[in-house]
Design an enzyme around this catalytic site. Structure first.
Site, PDB file in Angstrom:
ATOM      1  N   ARG A 185      19.107  11.787   0.303  1.00  0.00           N
ATOM      2  CA  ARG A 185      17.986  11.439   1.182  1.00  0.00           C
ATOM      3  C   ARG A 185      18.461  10.570   2.349  1.00  0.00           C
ATOM      4  O   ARG A 185      17.978  10.697   3.472  1.00  0.00           O
ATOM      5  CB  ARG A 185      16.896  10.710   0.372  1.00  0.00           C
ATOM      6  CG  ARG A 185      15.591  10.577   1.136  1.00  0.00           C
ATOM      7  CD  ARG A 185      14.445  10.207   0.246  1.00  0.00           C
ATOM      8  NE  ARG A 185      14.427   8.792  -0.084  1.00  0.00           N
ATOM      9  CZ  ARG A 185      13.501   8.211  -0.843  1.00  0.00           C
ATOM     10  NH1 ARG A 185      12.537   8.946  -1.379  1.00  0.00           N
ATOM     11  NH2 ARG A 185      13.544   6.942  -1.097  1.00  0.00           N
ATOM     12  N   LYS A 238       8.373  10.832  -6.586  1.00  0.00           N
ATOM     13  CA  LYS A 238       6.929  10.584  -6.516  1.00  0.00           C
ATOM     14  C   LYS A 238       6.307  11.218  -5.262  1.00  0.00           C
ATOM     15  O   LYS A 238       5.275  11.865  -5.347  1.00  0.00           O
ATOM     16  CB  LYS A 238       6.635   9.076  -6.526  1.00  0.00           C
ATOM     17  CG  LYS A 238       7.149   8.344  -7.755  1.00  0.00           C
ATOM     18  CD  LYS A 238       6.701   6.887  -7.768  1.00  0.00           C
ATOM     19  CE  LYS A 238       7.217   6.044  -6.636  1.00  0.00           C
ATOM     20  NZ  LYS A 238       8.686   5.811  -6.660  1.00  0.00           N
ATOM     21  N   ARG A 243      16.436  -2.320  -4.444  1.00  0.00           N
ATOM     22  CA  ARG A 243      15.111  -1.732  -4.723  1.00  0.00           C
ATOM     23  C   ARG A 243      14.977  -1.364  -6.198  1.00  0.00           C
ATOM     24  O   ARG A 243      13.910  -1.537  -6.801  1.00  0.00           O
ATOM     25  CB  ARG A 243      14.884  -0.503  -3.829  1.00  0.00           C
ATOM     26  CG  ARG A 243      14.706  -0.882  -2.365  1.00  0.00           C
ATOM     27  CD  ARG A 243      14.849   0.307  -1.441  1.00  0.00           C
ATOM     28  NE  ARG A 243      13.794   1.276  -1.614  1.00  0.00           N
ATOM     29  CZ  ARG A 243      13.909   2.576  -1.331  1.00  0.00           C
ATOM     30  NH1 ARG A 243      15.056   3.054  -0.890  1.00  0.00           N
ATOM     31  NH2 ARG A 243      12.902   3.378  -1.508  1.00  0.00           N
ATOM     32  N   ARG A 253       2.733  -1.953  -7.596  1.00  0.00           N
ATOM     33  CA  ARG A 253       4.109  -2.306  -7.934  1.00  0.00           C
ATOM     34  C   ARG A 253       4.209  -3.659  -8.630  1.00  0.00           C
ATOM     35  O   ARG A 253       5.315  -4.064  -9.009  1.00  0.00           O
ATOM     36  CB  ARG A 253       4.943  -2.359  -6.654  1.00  0.00           C
ATOM     37  CG  ARG A 253       5.700  -1.062  -6.320  1.00  0.00           C
ATOM     38  CD  ARG A 253       6.293  -1.258  -4.945  1.00  0.00           C
ATOM     39  NE  ARG A 253       7.506  -0.550  -4.673  1.00  0.00           N
ATOM     40  CZ  ARG A 253       7.560   0.581  -3.971  1.00  0.00           C
ATOM     41  NH1 ARG A 253       6.464   1.168  -3.570  1.00  0.00           N
ATOM     42  NH2 ARG A 253       8.725   1.118  -3.686  1.00  0.00           N
ATOM     43  N   ARG A 258      16.767   7.080   6.209  1.00  0.00           N
ATOM     44  CA  ARG A 258      15.930   5.896   5.959  1.00  0.00           C
ATOM     45  C   ARG A 258      16.837   4.712   5.677  1.00  0.00           C
ATOM     46  O   ARG A 258      17.612   4.736   4.720  1.00  0.00           O
ATOM     47  CB  ARG A 258      15.045   6.173   4.728  1.00  0.00           C
ATOM     48  CG  ARG A 258      13.576   6.168   5.032  1.00  0.00           C
ATOM     49  CD  ARG A 258      12.789   6.476   3.801  1.00  0.00           C
ATOM     50  NE  ARG A 258      12.644   5.328   2.919  1.00  0.00           N
ATOM     51  CZ  ARG A 258      11.873   5.330   1.853  1.00  0.00           C
ATOM     52  NH1 ARG A 258      11.183   6.403   1.544  1.00  0.00           N
ATOM     53  NH2 ARG A 258      11.780   4.260   1.099  1.00  0.00           N
TER      54      ARG A 258
HETATM   55  P1  AMP Z   1       8.507   3.315  -0.972  1.00  0.00           P
HETATM   56  O1  AMP Z   1       8.501   4.305   0.145  1.00  0.00           O
HETATM   57  O2  AMP Z   1       7.342   3.457  -1.891  1.00  0.00           O
HETATM   58  O3  AMP Z   1       9.825   3.310  -1.732  1.00  0.00           O
HETATM   59  O4  AMP Z   1       8.363   1.869  -0.309  1.00  0.00           O
HETATM   60  C1  AMP Z   1       9.289   1.414   0.654  1.00  0.00           C
HETATM   61  C2  AMP Z   1       9.209  -0.110   0.782  1.00  0.00           C
HETATM   62  O5  AMP Z   1       7.891  -0.492   1.207  1.00  0.00           O
HETATM   63  C3  AMP Z   1       9.439  -0.878  -0.503  1.00  0.00           C
HETATM   64  O6  AMP Z   1      10.828  -1.076  -0.775  1.00  0.00           O
HETATM   65  C4  AMP Z   1       8.712  -2.187  -0.191  1.00  0.00           C
HETATM   66  O7  AMP Z   1       9.469  -2.971   0.714  1.00  0.00           O
HETATM   67  C5  AMP Z   1       7.486  -1.694   0.560  1.00  0.00           C
HETATM   68  N1  AMP Z   1       6.373  -1.365  -0.353  1.00  0.00           N
HETATM   69  C6  AMP Z   1       5.828  -0.119  -0.558  1.00  0.00           C
HETATM   70  N2  AMP Z   1       4.826  -0.151  -1.455  1.00  0.00           N
HETATM   71  C7  AMP Z   1       4.727  -1.460  -1.838  1.00  0.00           C
HETATM   72  C8  AMP Z   1       3.897  -2.144  -2.768  1.00  0.00           C
HETATM   73  N3  AMP Z   1       2.961  -1.502  -3.498  1.00  0.00           N
HETATM   74  N4  AMP Z   1       4.080  -3.495  -2.900  1.00  0.00           N
HETATM   75  C9  AMP Z   1       4.995  -4.162  -2.169  1.00  0.00           C
HETATM   76  N5  AMP Z   1       5.833  -3.570  -1.309  1.00  0.00           N
HETATM   77  C10 AMP Z   1       5.715  -2.230  -1.119  1.00  0.00           C
END
Ligand code: AMP
Length: 186
Positions: free
Chosen positions: A127, A13, A144, A88, A133
């Site tokens: 990654r 994404k 996740r 989400r 990360r």
């Molecule tokens: P991402 O980089 O989009 O994979 O997000 C990394 C982490 O940030 C996720 O595993 C959640 O802990 C938090 N996070 C990101 N976006 C959201 C969202 N829309 N709702 C809740 N938690 C989020």
């Protein structure tokens, strides 16, 4: 135009959102990036969410809705938003519809990147090594993915019912996937 890039963690994404920004001059709104920036800056919000991200769980709907609300005007000024990692949960999706509606706008397309699970695990390992990360470590990644399947995948019928959902094969070279996304937006 407002687009949601939808898919499990490591589906590509973020990469595709950046390419869309280059092609269309829209703004990428990644709640994950925003939360990581808060953590890096040591803000109160960052301190509050640090352990939640490290555990691979979702932060509260209120926190991410506030972040999106604060950043939406700059996306509007650029001609639209590419939502990456948001919404989400169903509550987030409903809040987003309401927020956009109150501003005379809406979601135009939801592009779902379909990637098989084996490919996801390989991507995340790469990654983890390249970017380090913490939440990309194999155990947290498993969490996740489980959170995605339990709380986020159920949004697909919500957008399908609105006639906005487009499925795109997320496997193969980045440019090929980008071309498929363009077709899905046409
Ligand atoms: P991402 O980089 O989009 O994979 O997000 C990394 C982490 O940030 C996720 O595993 C959640 O802990 C938090 N996070 C990101 N976006 C959201 C969202 N829309 N709702 C809740 N938690 C989020």
């Amino acid at each position: 135009m407002n687009i949601i890039l939808f898919g499990p963690p490591a589906a590509g994404k973020g990469t595709q959102a950046k390419l869309l920004v280059e092609r269309h001059g829209m703004v990428q709104l990644s709640t994950g990036d925003m939360l990581r920036a808060e953590i890096a800056s040591g803000s109160d919000l960052g301190k509050k969410v640090k352990d939640i991200l490290a555990a691979g769980l979702l932060v509260s709907d209120e926190i991410v809705i506030d972040l999106i609300t604060a950043n939406l005007p700059r996306a509007e000024a650029a001609g639209g938003a590419i939502f990456d990692g948001f919404p989400r949960t169903l509550a987030q999706a409903e809040a987003l519809d309401k927020l956009l509606g109150s501003r005379g706008s809406l979601i135009d397309r939801v592009v779902r990147l379909k990637v098989d699970e084996k490919a996801l695990v390989e991507r995340i390992e790469k990654r983890f090594h390249d970017q380090g990360r913490a939440d990309d470590n194999p155990e947290t990644y498993k969490e996740r993915l489980a959170v995605y399947n339990a709380q986020t995948a159920p949004l697909l019928p919500y957008y399908a019912a609105q006639g906005k959902l487009r499925e795109v094969d997320g496997m193969g070279p980045v440019e090929d996937i980008a071309a498929r996304i363009e077709s899905a937006l046409a």
